[in-house]
Design a protein around this motif. Structure first.
Motif, PDB file in Angstrom:
ATOM      1  N   GLU A  87       0.676  -1.368   0.018  1.00 34.60           N
ATOM      2  CA  GLU A  87       0.002  -0.026  -0.095  1.00 34.60           C
ATOM      3  C   GLU A  87       0.769   1.202   0.034  1.00 34.60           C
ATOM      4  N   GLN A  88       1.802   1.254   1.083  1.00 37.10           N
ATOM      5  CA  GLN A  88       2.630   2.624   1.065  1.00 37.10           C
ATOM      6  C   GLN A  88       3.681   2.464   1.916  1.00 37.10           C
ATOM      7  N   ARG A  89       4.625   3.218   1.882  1.00 39.20           N
ATOM      8  CA  ARG A  89       5.992   3.467   2.543  1.00 39.20           C
ATOM      9  C   ARG A  89       5.337   3.748   4.114  1.00 39.20           C
ATOM     10  N   VAL A  90       6.365   3.131   4.950  1.00 39.18           N
ATOM     11  CA  VAL A  90       6.045   3.151   6.289  1.00 39.18           C
ATOM     12  C   VAL A  90       7.246   3.430   6.924  1.00 39.18           C
ATOM     13  N   LEU A  91       7.136   4.671   8.037  1.00 38.70           N
ATOM     14  CA  LEU A  91       8.498   4.995   9.079  1.00 38.70           C
ATOM     15  C   LEU A  91       7.978   4.555  10.427  1.00 38.70           C
ATOM     16  N   VAL A  92       8.720   3.405  10.829  1.00 38.49           N
ATOM     17  CA  VAL A  92       8.658   2.994  12.356  1.00 38.49           C
ATOM     18  C   VAL A  92       9.359   3.547  13.150  1.00 38.49           C
ATOM     19  N   ASN A  93       8.874   4.177  14.036  1.00 40.43           N
ATOM     20  CA  ASN A  93       9.760   5.238  14.970  1.00 40.43           C
ATOM     21  C   ASN A  93       9.427   4.630  16.386  1.00 40.43           C
ATOM     22  N   ILE A 106      10.021  14.727  17.359  1.00 39.72           N
ATOM     23  CA  ILE A 106       8.380  14.566  16.875  1.00 39.72           C
ATOM     24  C   ILE A 106       7.830  15.564  15.985  1.00 39.72           C
ATOM     25  N   PRO A 107       8.026  16.783  16.185  1.00 37.76           N
ATOM     26  CA  PRO A 107       7.615  18.007  15.320  1.00 37.76           C
ATOM     27  C   PRO A 107       8.002  17.637  13.805  1.00 37.76           C
ATOM     28  N   ASP A 108       9.318  17.153  13.602  1.00 39.88           N
ATOM     29  CA  ASP A 108       9.536  16.826  12.198  1.00 39.88           C
ATOM     30  C   ASP A 108       8.965  15.652  11.563  1.00 39.88           C
ATOM     31  N   LEU A 109       8.747  14.577  12.475  1.00 46.45           N
ATOM     32  CA  LEU A 109       7.886  13.570  12.189  1.00 46.45           C
ATOM     33  C   LEU A 109       6.333  13.789  11.855  1.00 46.45           C
ATOM     34  N   GLN A 110       6.028  14.901  12.630  1.00 41.09           N
ATOM     35  CA  GLN A 110       4.519  15.267  12.106  1.00 41.09           C
ATOM     36  C   GLN A 110       4.417  15.973  11.101  1.00 41.09           C
ATOM     37  N   ILE A 120       3.205   6.776   9.307  1.00 41.81           N
ATOM     38  CA  ILE A 120       4.202   6.706  10.368  1.00 41.81           C
ATOM     39  C   ILE A 120       3.685   5.959  11.470  1.00 41.81           C
ATOM     40  N   LEU A 121       4.263   4.921  12.000  1.00 37.78           N
ATOM     41  CA  LEU A 121       3.617   4.178  13.223  1.00 37.78           C
ATOM     42  C   LEU A 121       4.639   4.598  14.230  1.00 37.78           C
ATOM     43  N   ALA A 122       4.375   5.119  15.388  1.00 43.11           N
ATOM     44  CA  ALA A 122       5.245   5.862  16.692  1.00 43.11           C
ATOM     45  C   ALA A 122       5.089   4.715  17.550  1.00 43.11           C
ATOM     46  N   VAL A 123       6.256   3.839  17.707  1.00 43.36           N
ATOM     47  CA  VAL A 123       5.838   2.594  18.493  1.00 43.36           C
ATOM     48  C   VAL A 123       6.582   3.350  19.988  1.00 43.36           C
ATOM     49  N   ASN A 124       5.669   3.534  21.115  1.00 45.77           N
ATOM     50  CA  ASN A 124       5.877   4.010  22.144  1.00 45.77           C
ATOM     51  C   ASN A 124       6.575   2.943  23.122  1.00 45.77           C
ATOM     52  N   LEU A 189      16.594  15.344   6.453  1.00 43.70           N
ATOM     53  CA  LEU A 189      17.280  13.956   6.333  1.00 43.70           C
ATOM     54  C   LEU A 189      15.967  13.048   6.026  1.00 43.70           C
ATOM     55  N   MET A 190      14.793  13.027   6.829  1.00 47.71           N
ATOM     56  CA  MET A 190      13.657  12.310   6.566  1.00 47.71           C
ATOM     57  C   MET A 190      13.169  12.153   5.238  1.00 47.71           C
ATOM     58  N   VAL A 191      13.086  13.535   4.610  1.00 47.20           N
ATOM     59  CA  VAL A 191      12.533  13.595   3.278  1.00 47.20           C
ATOM     60  C   VAL A 191      13.692  13.075   2.216  1.00 47.20           C
TER      61      VAL A 191
END
Length: 198
Positions: A87-93, A106-110, A120-124, A189-191
């Motif tokens: 489906e799509q690209r995923v960033l697991v953080n 976090i603000p850059d992830l948002q 984005i899957l933010a794994v706490n 860097l993320m982009v």
């Protein structure tokens, strides 16, 4: 007498720390391939620079299929990494509220989530938090609109051999790991890394 006891305790702590370090170093050099429902799927981190060799194996190195996981969101919904495959690209953080670099990232992830086509899957690391309420307050304070997943027992963090906070895995739409960041990233860097991934 008190000095002797303190010295014995300090020597014991140093001995245990050395033992723990040696044992954990041995484990990171081994590959374990067990079913995710019964254990861990892990392999050592390999950094081939920009060169990525695709593999059909499941592991945590670039080019390998990311180990699947299933976690609950703060709202109680179930999310699986495999739901995004094809489906799509995923960033697991992997992150925690008490981690200063995580707070900075976090603000850059948002911003990335708002502006780019990426899940984005933010794994706490919920087991390391004072309370789940602290996590909810943090999410509200930072205006996080992407899914925040609760890794209550650190099972997923263990599977992904998370040793630094934050740690991020960028996964392509086929489910393969294409980029690994140990430590905070900035938006540019993320982009830059996301644009290399289909």
């Amino acid at each position: 007498m008190k000095k002797v006891i303190i010295i014995v305790v300090i020597v014991g702590m140093l001995g245990f720390a050395t033992y723990d370090f040696v044992i954990s170093s041995d484990k990171t050099g081994q590959e374990e391939n067990e079913d995710i429902s019964g254990g861990m799927i892990t392999s050592p981190l390999k950094d081939n620079g920009d060169e990525i060799t695709e593999s059909d194996s499941v592991g945590i190195a670039k080019g390998e299929f990311a180990p699947d996981f299933e976690l609950k969101t703060l709202e109680g919904n179930t999310v699986r990494l495999s739901d995004y495959k094809g489906e799509q690209r995923v960033l697991v953080n992997f992150w925690a509220t008490w981690c200063p670099p995580c707070r900075a990232e976090i603000p850059d992830l948002q911003k990335l989530y708002d502006k780019k086509d990426v899940a984005i899957l933010a794994v706490n690391l919920t087991g390391s938090e004072k309370s789940e309420g602290d996590v909810k307050d943090f999410v509200e304070e930072f205006g996080m609109t992407f899914p925040v997943l609760k890794d209550t027992n650190s099972d997923v963090a263990s599977t992904y051999q998370v040793r630094a906070y934050p740690t991020s895995y960028m996964i392509d739409s086929n489910g393969r790991i294409q980029f690994i960041a140990m430590g905070a990233m900035n938006y540019d860097l993320m982009v830059q890394e996301l644009e290399k991934i289909e």
